[in-house]
Design a protein around this motif. Structure first.
Motif, mmCIF file in Angstrom:
data_model
loop_
_atom_site.group_PDB
_atom_site.id
_atom_site.type_symbol
_atom_site.label_atom_id
_atom_site.label_comp_id
_atom_site.label_asym_id
_atom_site.label_seq_id
_atom_site.Cartn_x
_atom_site.Cartn_y
_atom_site.Cartn_z
ATOM 1 N N VAL A 178 12.689 -12.822 -69.907
ATOM 2 C CA VAL A 178 11.684 -13.888 -70.023
ATOM 3 C C VAL A 178 12.276 -15.094 -70.746
ATOM 4 O O VAL A 178 12.024 -16.248 -70.378
ATOM 5 N N GLU A 179 13.070 -14.830 -71.755
ATOM 6 C CA GLU A 179 13.719 -15.918 -72.495
ATOM 7 C C GLU A 179 14.554 -16.801 -71.572
ATOM 8 O O GLU A 179 14.648 -18.015 -71.762
ATOM 9 N N ALA A 180 15.149 -16.178 -70.535
ATOM 10 C CA ALA A 180 16.021 -16.919 -69.622
ATOM 11 C C ALA A 180 15.255 -17.757 -68.599
ATOM 12 O O ALA A 180 15.850 -18.609 -67.928
ATOM 13 N N LEU A 181 13.958 -17.531 -68.445
ATOM 14 C CA LEU A 181 13.178 -18.279 -67.458
ATOM 15 C C LEU A 181 12.978 -19.718 -67.919
ATOM 16 O O LEU A 181 12.587 -19.973 -69.065
ATOM 17 N N ASN A 182 13.184 -20.657 -67.014
ATOM 18 C CA ASN A 182 13.049 -22.077 -67.334
ATOM 19 C C ASN A 182 11.613 -22.536 -67.082
ATOM 20 O O ASN A 182 11.306 -23.257 -66.126
ATOM 21 N N VAL A 183 10.726 -22.077 -67.954
ATOM 22 C CA VAL A 183 9.305 -22.455 -67.892
ATOM 23 C C VAL A 183 8.847 -22.767 -69.313
ATOM 24 O O VAL A 183 9.460 -22.319 -70.285
ATOM 25 N N PRO A 184 7.758 -23.543 -69.472
ATOM 26 C CA PRO A 184 7.277 -23.878 -70.820
ATOM 27 C C PRO A 184 6.886 -22.637 -71.615
ATOM 28 O O PRO A 184 6.251 -21.715 -71.088
ATOM 29 N N LYS A 185 7.265 -22.634 -72.897
ATOM 30 C CA LYS A 185 6.965 -21.512 -73.785
ATOM 31 C C LYS A 185 6.456 -22.023 -75.124
ATOM 32 O O LYS A 185 6.642 -23.197 -75.469
ATOM 33 N N ASP A 186 5.827 -21.135 -75.886
ATOM 34 C CA ASP A 186 5.369 -21.512 -77.224
ATOM 35 C C ASP A 186 6.507 -21.306 -78.228
ATOM 36 O O ASP A 186 7.629 -20.969 -77.862
ATOM 37 N N ARG A 187 6.215 -21.495 -79.506
ATOM 38 C CA ARG A 187 7.268 -21.430 -80.533
ATOM 39 C C ARG A 187 7.837 -20.026 -80.694
ATOM 40 O O ARG A 187 8.946 -19.859 -81.186
ATOM 41 N N GLY A 244 8.456 -18.162 -78.122
ATOM 42 C CA GLY A 244 9.184 -17.867 -76.890
ATOM 43 C C GLY A 244 8.338 -17.213 -75.825
ATOM 44 O O GLY A 244 8.856 -16.784 -74.783
ATOM 45 N N ARG A 245 7.018 -17.152 -76.042
ATOM 46 C CA ARG A 245 6.124 -16.552 -75.048
ATOM 47 C C ARG A 245 5.697 -17.607 -74.031
ATOM 48 O O ARG A 245 5.529 -18.783 -74.380
ATOM 49 N N ILE A 246 5.495 -17.188 -72.794
ATOM 50 C CA ILE A 246 5.239 -18.126 -71.696
ATOM 51 C C ILE A 246 3.829 -18.700 -71.775
ATOM 52 O O ILE A 246 2.846 -17.964 -71.927
ATOM 53 N N LEU A 247 3.737 -20.032 -71.658
ATOM 54 C CA LEU A 247 2.440 -20.704 -71.635
ATOM 55 C C LEU A 247 1.779 -20.503 -70.274
ATOM 56 O O LEU A 247 2.419 -20.642 -69.229
ATOM 57 N N LEU A 248 0.484 -20.189 -70.276
ATOM 58 C CA LEU A 248 -0.231 -19.829 -69.059
ATOM 59 C C LEU A 248 -1.473 -20.699 -68.868
ATOM 60 O O LEU A 248 -1.956 -21.328 -69.809
ATOM 61 N N ASN A 249 -2.004 -20.680 -67.634
ATOM 62 C CA ASN A 249 -3.279 -21.348 -67.389
ATOM 63 C C ASN A 249 -4.435 -20.384 -67.676
ATOM 64 O O ASN A 249 -4.222 -19.281 -68.199
ATOM 65 N N ASP A 250 -5.641 -20.792 -67.343
ATOM 66 C CA ASP A 250 -6.821 -19.983 -67.670
ATOM 67 C C ASP A 250 -6.873 -18.655 -66.921
ATOM 68 O O ASP A 250 -7.657 -17.773 -67.281
ATOM 69 N N TYR A 251 -6.052 -18.507 -65.885
ATOM 70 C CA TYR A 251 -6.061 -17.273 -65.090
ATOM 71 C C TYR A 251 -4.824 -16.428 -65.350
ATOM 72 O O TYR A 251 -4.512 -15.523 -64.587
ATOM 73 N N HIS A 252 -4.103 -16.729 -66.442
ATOM 74 C CA HIS A 252 -2.906 -15.985 -66.850
ATOM 75 C C HIS A 252 -1.733 -16.175 -65.888
ATOM 76 O O HIS A 252 -0.862 -15.314 -65.783
ATOM 77 N N GLN A 253 -1.741 -17.312 -65.196
ATOM 78 C CA GLN A 253 -0.638 -17.662 -64.297
ATOM 79 C C GLN A 253 0.286 -18.671 -64.969
ATOM 80 O O GLN A 253 -0.136 -19.443 -65.834
ATOM 81 N N ILE A 254 1.560 -18.683 -64.544
ATOM 82 C CA ILE A 254 2.457 -19.761 -64.941
ATOM 83 C C ILE A 254 2.033 -20.997 -64.158
ATOM 84 O O ILE A 254 2.033 -20.965 -62.919
ATOM 85 N N PRO A 255 1.645 -22.086 -64.802
ATOM 86 C CA PRO A 255 1.098 -23.248 -64.075
ATOM 87 C C PRO A 255 2.010 -23.767 -62.965
ATOM 88 O O PRO A 255 1.523 -24.180 -61.906
ATOM 89 N N GLU A 256 3.318 -23.750 -63.200
ATOM 90 C CA GLU A 256 4.256 -24.252 -62.196
ATOM 91 C C GLU A 256 4.516 -23.234 -61.080
ATOM 92 O O GLU A 256 5.074 -23.582 -60.039
ATOM 93 N N TYR A 257 4.097 -22.001 -61.303
ATOM 94 C CA TYR A 257 4.304 -20.920 -60.315
ATOM 95 C C TYR A 257 3.036 -20.073 -60.289
ATOM 96 O O TYR A 257 2.964 -19.017 -60.926
ATOM 97 N N GLU A 258 2.032 -20.508 -59.542
ATOM 98 C CA GLU A 258 0.738 -19.833 -59.574
ATOM 99 C C GLU A 258 0.734 -18.492 -58.841
ATOM 100 O O GLU A 258 -0.278 -17.794 -58.857
ATOM 101 N N ASP A 259 1.864 -18.125 -58.249
ATOM 102 C CA ASP A 259 1.990 -16.795 -57.674
ATOM 103 C C ASP A 259 2.514 -15.796 -58.705
ATOM 104 O O ASP A 259 2.730 -14.631 -58.380
ATOM 105 N N VAL A 260 2.695 -16.244 -59.954
ATOM 106 C CA VAL A 260 3.243 -15.388 -61.006
ATOM 107 C C VAL A 260 2.279 -15.313 -62.191
ATOM 108 O O VAL A 260 1.896 -16.342 -62.762
ATOM 109 N N PHE A 261 1.892 -14.102 -62.554
ATOM 110 C CA PHE A 261 1.082 -13.827 -63.742
ATOM 111 C C PHE A 261 2.002 -13.261 -64.829
ATOM 112 O O PHE A 261 3.039 -12.668 -64.534
ATOM 113 N N VAL A 262 1.593 -13.409 -66.085
ATOM 114 C CA VAL A 262 2.345 -12.829 -67.202
ATOM 115 C C VAL A 262 1.365 -12.066 -68.078
ATOM 116 O O VAL A 262 0.291 -12.579 -68.425
ATOM 117 N N VAL A 263 1.735 -10.836 -68.455
ATOM 118 C CA VAL A 263 0.836 -9.993 -69.235
ATOM 119 C C VAL A 263 1.566 -9.415 -70.442
ATOM 120 O O VAL A 263 2.766 -9.157 -70.396
#
Length: 354
Positions: free
Chosen positions: A239-248, A250-269
């Motif tokens: 996950v650290e290697a993924l080039n997506v926005p993260k919080d301080r 290092g956890r992935i920032l998500l939208n209201d549906y637990h998806q990566i905003p730039e990749y809405e076919d991907v959820f993170v749990v």
């Protein structure tokens, strides 16, 4: 066939699979879960396995036996979000249409030299097995030092005391008190239990390096025969290697549906997801249930309607006969009742009751 892939069969990933199997899957969709292990390990109980008070079979949970669920075993190396592929160390890449990333966490060593090399872990089953062996090899009257006075460190120290009355056990934390996130009266209860059971408490210790059996508290050297690390976690390196926005953290920032905003076919749990509370099995299960609801709505062409996640509280154990906990925001519990409640939660988890 479209592939809905769950990467990781831990608390969050397994909850998603179970909730989806309760419903009718779309005829054109295959449900796949990928994990390195052929069963789930109940991570909240790894401290007991490391201490030797339970057998590993006690904390193994079988994955669902359902023809609609395909289980794939392998060691994941990386995820390519643009190519929609999962890469393995030991097999060909695996493609997906929908993906859930639930790869969990690893220890955070806070940049302390020697911490990784000279301490034992309870983050994975393999590491916990090795930690059990390390503890088992310590001769009577040997010294065990546990780094981190949070929930994991407290449970590890108390369970080890129950297992090895002959050992000297020391609990080390950089803060002024154990369980700093808990109310002061609960901290006091745990502190008194530790003192009664002859567990040495060292607070406000600032470790600058580990070197074999030497723990350096600035200039002071603290000697130990074995060190167990429970002083923080961080998301999996994949996950650290993924080039997506993260919080301080290092956890992935998500939208209201637990998806990566730039990749809405991907959820993170779970531990890799940026949530408004600390990572826990309970949070991962609650989030997993919402992800299952979200994808079911999407499959139907509807907009998901998800409420706020509400956690029920936190339970901790002090050996097999005592415990402590917070239910809701105010109700505090200590003693046998708290321990019985935690045993009940474990019983439910082993039987897929949440």
């Amino acid at each position: 066939m479209k592939k809905f892939v769950i990467l990781g069969g831990g608390y969050g990933g397994l909850t998603i699979a179970l909730n989806l199997l309760e419903k009718d899957l779309p005829a054109d969709t295959e449900l796949i879960m990928i994990d390195r292990s052929p069963f789930q390990g109940l991570k909240t109980e790894y401290y007991a396995l490391a201490s030797g008070t339970i057998a590993e079979t006690h904390i193994r949970v079988a994955y669902p036996d359902d023809s609609r669920l395909k289980l794939v075993y392998g060691e994941v190396a990386s995820v390519d979000l643009d190519a929609k592929q999962i890469h393995f160390h030991d097999k060909e890449p695996f493609s997906y249409d929908w993906l859930v990333i639930g790869l969990g966490c690893v220890d955070s060593y806070h940049g302390i030299p020697g911490a990784k090399e000279y301490s034992s872990s309870i983050q994975t089953l393999a590491q916990t097995r090795a930690t059990y062996q390390r503890i088992n090899d310590i001769a009577p009257y040997g010294q065990i030092s546990i780094i981190g006075g949070g929930l994991s460190g407290v449970e590890m120290a108390s369970e080890l005391r129950e297992s090895r009355a002959d050992l000297n056990i020391r609990l080390i934390d950089r803060g002024p008190s154990l369980l700093s996130a808990f109310p002061s009266n609960l901290q006091q209860y745990v502190r008194e239990w530790m003192m009664e059971h002859h567990i040495e408490l060292r607070t406000q210790v600032t470790l600058v390096r580990l070197d074999g059996g030497d723990l350096y508290n600035q200039e002071e050297i603290i000697r130990t025969d074995a060190t167990i690390w429970t002083a923080g976690i961080q998301p999996n390196p994949i996950v650290e290697a993924l080039n997506v926005p993260k919080d301080r953290q290092g956890r992935i920032l998500l939208n209201d549906y637990h998806q990566i905003p730039e990749y809405e076919d991907v959820f993170v749990v779970g531990d890799c997801a940026s949530l408004p509370f600390s990572p826990s099995a309970q949070a991962a299960q609650a989030q997993g249930k919402q992800i299952a609801e979200a994808i079911q709505a999407i499959w139907k062409g509807d907009t998901p309607r998800l409420g706020a996640i509400k956690l029920r509280g936190t339970l901790g154990s002090l050996g097999k006969k005592a415990g402590f906990g917070i239910m809701g925001k105010r109700t505090l519990m200590t003693g046998k009742i708290a321990r019985m409640l935690k045993s009940g939660v474990l019983w439910k988890s082993k039987r897929h009751f949440g």
